[in-house]
Write an enzyme that holds these catalytic residues in place. Structure first.
Site, PDB file in Angstrom:
ATOM      1  N   LYS A   1       2.918  -4.200   5.871  1.00  0.00           N
ATOM      2  CA  LYS A   1       3.390  -4.079   4.251  1.00  0.00           C
ATOM      3  C   LYS A   1       4.309  -3.696   3.987  1.00  0.00           C
ATOM      4  O   LYS A   1       4.944  -3.977   3.020  1.00  0.00           O
ATOM      5  CB  LYS A   1       2.787  -3.097   3.267  1.00  0.00           C
ATOM      6  CG  LYS A   1       0.529  -3.401   3.743  1.00  0.00           C
ATOM      7  CD  LYS A   1       0.464  -4.633   3.082  1.00  0.00           C
ATOM      8  CE  LYS A   1      -1.127  -4.919   3.749  1.00  0.00           C
ATOM      9  NZ  LYS A   1      -1.973  -5.593   2.374  1.00  0.00           N
TER      10      LYS A   1
ATOM     11  N   TYR B   1      -0.361  -0.518   9.933  1.00  0.00           N
ATOM     12  CA  TYR B   1      -0.945  -1.044   8.732  1.00  0.00           C
ATOM     13  C   TYR B   1       0.387  -0.859   8.177  1.00  0.00           C
ATOM     14  O   TYR B   1       0.835  -1.970   7.622  1.00  0.00           O
ATOM     15  CB  TYR B   1      -1.583  -0.511   7.596  1.00  0.00           C
ATOM     16  CG  TYR B   1      -2.530  -0.496   6.698  1.00  0.00           C
ATOM     17  CD1 TYR B   1      -3.350  -2.196   6.608  1.00  0.00           C
ATOM     18  CD2 TYR B   1      -2.476   0.135   5.942  1.00  0.00           C
ATOM     19  CE1 TYR B   1      -3.316  -2.284   5.145  1.00  0.00           C
ATOM     20  CE2 TYR B   1      -2.247   0.086   4.044  1.00  0.00           C
ATOM     21  CZ  TYR B   1      -3.115  -1.104   4.408  1.00  0.00           C
ATOM     22  OH  TYR B   1      -3.567  -2.076   2.812  1.00  0.00           O
TER      23      TYR B   1
ATOM     24  N   SER C   1       1.033  -1.176   0.188  1.00  0.00           N
ATOM     25  CA  SER C   1      -0.002  -0.099  -0.172  1.00  0.00           C
ATOM     26  C   SER C   1       0.638   1.527   0.031  1.00  0.00           C
ATOM     27  O   SER C   1       2.133   1.379   0.535  1.00  0.00           O
ATOM     28  CB  SER C   1      -1.142  -0.247   1.197  1.00  0.00           C
ATOM     29  OG  SER C   1      -1.483   1.044   1.310  1.00  0.00           O
TER      30      SER C   1
END
Ligand code: NAD
Length: 345
Positions: free
Chosen positions: A162, A158, A131
């Site tokens: 990633k 998050y 992302s």
């Protein structure tokens, strides 16, 4: 050839499956085009529907949790291409650190180890969906786009998971365990159904909710540019990434093509596409800025550059009015406006 899609019951998993069934073939790790004979949709939730792609004769449904290493080992098949889409989204991972790390990091490693255990030669393709949240603290001049090779310093859990996944994919590829490719996804719009746990969920909601006659609440400042892509362009580009010949280098990641758009630009596109006579049917759009959430989005990098994606011939993101029209064509069945078309399978 066989394909495994993790997160196969999610938004992009279902769309990718639909696209692959239509396309019918993919390039194997030996570099030859082969018919896609079996697509395994793996997810920890059971299918919400037994129709659509879930009912296709080439599709196999597997339910399980990728945080369980044995489940991943059982799932894997020799030479299958893996599209790893399962994950915990940004808002949820920020609220529950342990869950975010367990699913997004440990789960990715379990899958990579399961591919490795197959011992296939040539190594199977492994497409990892990262992302733009890997870009948090950036070191480019203000106004300069963040490129494929800029340093990744995420500002949320998050993004951190990633970023770790990207490094795992690089090293498992360097060791010859997989032929990995990482796509850094911008926000994909317009997502159908209910809002999800992503911080950027309102970039879909601002179009989807009014089209269903429902109020859209905007927790992000309207003028904040944020990189987005259309669902169709995103899916086509994931497949281009799978089939591409990757240059000989350790770094396997690229920024997928995106276009910066503010919520206000999306509102303008919505009102451009819907006939003026039907504007009164649209749900209201209400500003309720949450400075924390606006700050999270501001910390994600608003302009990206896409040198590698362009080298591979990926599709450009259409303008926002086209994005609205595509949503009406693909998912518009229950919207309150007239210019929609029901998608055929
Ligand atoms: N959609 C976007 O705008 C966007 C943007 C950037 C990155 N991404 C990434 O793309 C991928 C797909 O996104 P999406 O929008 O389809 O997400 P989604 O939430 O619709 O789908 C993710 C799926 O993963 C499944 N899942 C979660 N935990 C699991 C577990 N432990 N085991 C097995 N399955 C599990 C969920 O049940 C869900 O069906 C994600 O990895 C996401 O981080 C998406």
């Amino acid at each position: 050839m066989e394909v495994i899609i993790t997160g196969g019951q999610g938004f992009l998993g279902q769309e990718l499956c639909r696209h692959l069934l239509k396309k019918g073939e993919l390039k194997t790790s030996s570099g030859v085009m082969q018919e896609v004979q079996r697509i395994c949709l793996f997810d920890n939730v059971a299918p919400a529907t037994t129709s659509g792609v879930n009912a296709h004769p080439k599709v196999v449904i597997e339910t399980g949790d990728l945080t369980n290493a044995e489940t991943c080992q059982r799932l894997m098949r020799p030479n299958a291409s893996v599209f790893h889409l399962a994950g915990v989204m940004s808002g949820a991972a920020e609220k529950d650190f342990d869950l975010g790390v367990r699913v997004n990091l440990d789960g990715t490693r379990n899958l990579l180890d399961a591919c490795r255990a197959q011992g296939a030669s040539p190594a199977p393709k492994f497409i990892f969906t990262s992302s733009l949240a890997v870009f948090g603290e950036t070191y480019v001049e203000p106004g300069t786009p963040v490129g494929d090779t800029d340093k990744i310093v995420p500002k949320n859990t998050y993004g951190m998971t990633k970023a770790c996944g990207e490094l795992l994919v690089n090293d498992y590829t360097r060791k010859g365990f997989v032929d990995g490719r990482t796509a850094r996804l911008p926000t994909v719009i317009v997502r159908p159904g209910l809002p999800n746990a992503a911080t950027t969920s309102c970039y879909s909601g601002v179009i989807r909710e009014p089209l269903h006659g429902v109020e859209a609440v905007l927790p992000i400042a309207r003028d904040l540019p944020h990189p987005v892509t259309s669902t169709r362009a995103l899916i086509a580009n994931l497949v281009i990434l799978h089939d591409a010949t990757w240059p000989d280098r350790v770094d396997r990641a690229l920024n997928l093509l995106s276009r910066p758009s503010s919520l206000q630009q999306l509102v303008d596109a919505l009102y451009e596409v819907v006939a003026p006579a039907e504007h009164s049917k649209l749900g209201k759009i209400v500003d309720k800025e949450d400075s924390f959430l606006s700050g999270v989005v501001r910390g994600m990098g608003s302009h990206l550059s896409h040198e590698r994606a362009k080298e591979l011939g990926m599709l450009e993101v259409p303008n926002m009015a086209t994005v609205v029209r595509e949503f009406l064509e693909d998912f518009g069945e229950k919207t309150v406006v007239s210019n929609k078309r029901q998608r055929v399978a």
